[in-house]
Design an enzyme around this catalytic site. Sequence first.
Site, mmCIF file in Angstrom:
data_model
loop_
_atom_site.group_PDB
_atom_site.id
_atom_site.type_symbol
_atom_site.label_atom_id
_atom_site.label_comp_id
_atom_site.label_asym_id
_atom_site.label_seq_id
_atom_site.Cartn_x
_atom_site.Cartn_y
_atom_site.Cartn_z
ATOM 1 N N GLY A 45 -15.080 -23.770 -25.926
ATOM 2 C CA GLY A 45 -16.564 -23.809 -27.536
ATOM 3 C C GLY A 45 -15.817 -22.133 -28.347
ATOM 4 C CD GLN A 50 -15.263 -17.070 -30.746
ATOM 5 O OE1 GLN A 50 -15.182 -18.661 -30.047
ATOM 6 N NE2 GLN A 50 -14.073 -16.953 -30.060
ATOM 7 C CB CYS A 92 -15.053 -14.377 -24.867
ATOM 8 S SG CYS A 92 -15.516 -14.844 -26.814
ATOM 9 C CG LEU A 93 -11.322 -19.083 -26.917
ATOM 10 C CD1 LEU A 93 -11.344 -20.114 -27.665
ATOM 11 C CD2 LEU A 93 -9.954 -19.277 -25.463
ATOM 12 C CD GLU A 135 -19.030 -20.455 -28.730
ATOM 13 O OE1 GLU A 135 -18.251 -20.287 -29.840
ATOM 14 O OE2 GLU A 135 -17.974 -20.656 -27.470
ATOM 15 C CG HIS A 138 -19.209 -16.349 -30.969
ATOM 16 N ND1 HIS A 138 -18.165 -14.736 -30.228
ATOM 17 C CD2 HIS A 138 -18.359 -16.473 -28.833
ATOM 18 C CE1 HIS A 138 -17.757 -14.911 -29.868
ATOM 19 N NE2 HIS A 138 -17.337 -15.894 -28.882
#
Length: 179
Positions: A45, A50, A92-93, A135, A138
Amino acid sequence: MIREILHFPDPRLKQPGAAVKNMTADLVQLVDDMALTMYDAPGVGLAAVQIGIPQRIIVIDVNHEEPGKHLLKLINPVIIAREGEIIWEEGCLSVIDYTAEVKRAAKVEVKAWTPDEKEITLQAEDLLAVALQHEIDHLDGKLFIDRISRLKRELYSRRVKKLLREGRPLEARKGPPAI
Ligand SMILES: [Zn+2]
């Protein structure tokens, strides 16, 4: 085009996204770029916040065996119902080299718009439910490390800041795809 993903402690990750008022051609392109960036990372996701775009847009695909087939592009997603509890080991990225167990609702119902401006409702459980909650967090300027103990968060924060001070590059985490 693959976009650059921001990493903690970048302050832009704390900036909540604004609701999208209408889907312009630029935003349609942005959503496609987000999907490319997510698959490239790879992650399950990605939220617009981000990549430094404070708008309420997310992409999710929890099935990387058939990329694109289950891809969700969601505009202004809102959780309208939650049920039960699940503990999930999240990564998480935007949070390099760290995972932690997070408590989430086991099932969620989400209302959102598609890029072609259709309103949809989704029912989700397991990883998809976790990814939706992660998400949407975020979009509210929240990371999963805001949902763990303060001690754990401080230890992680100190480790990252030390690496940055020493000028060492943050290495991408290994293991299962991050959310
Ligand atoms: Zn994330």
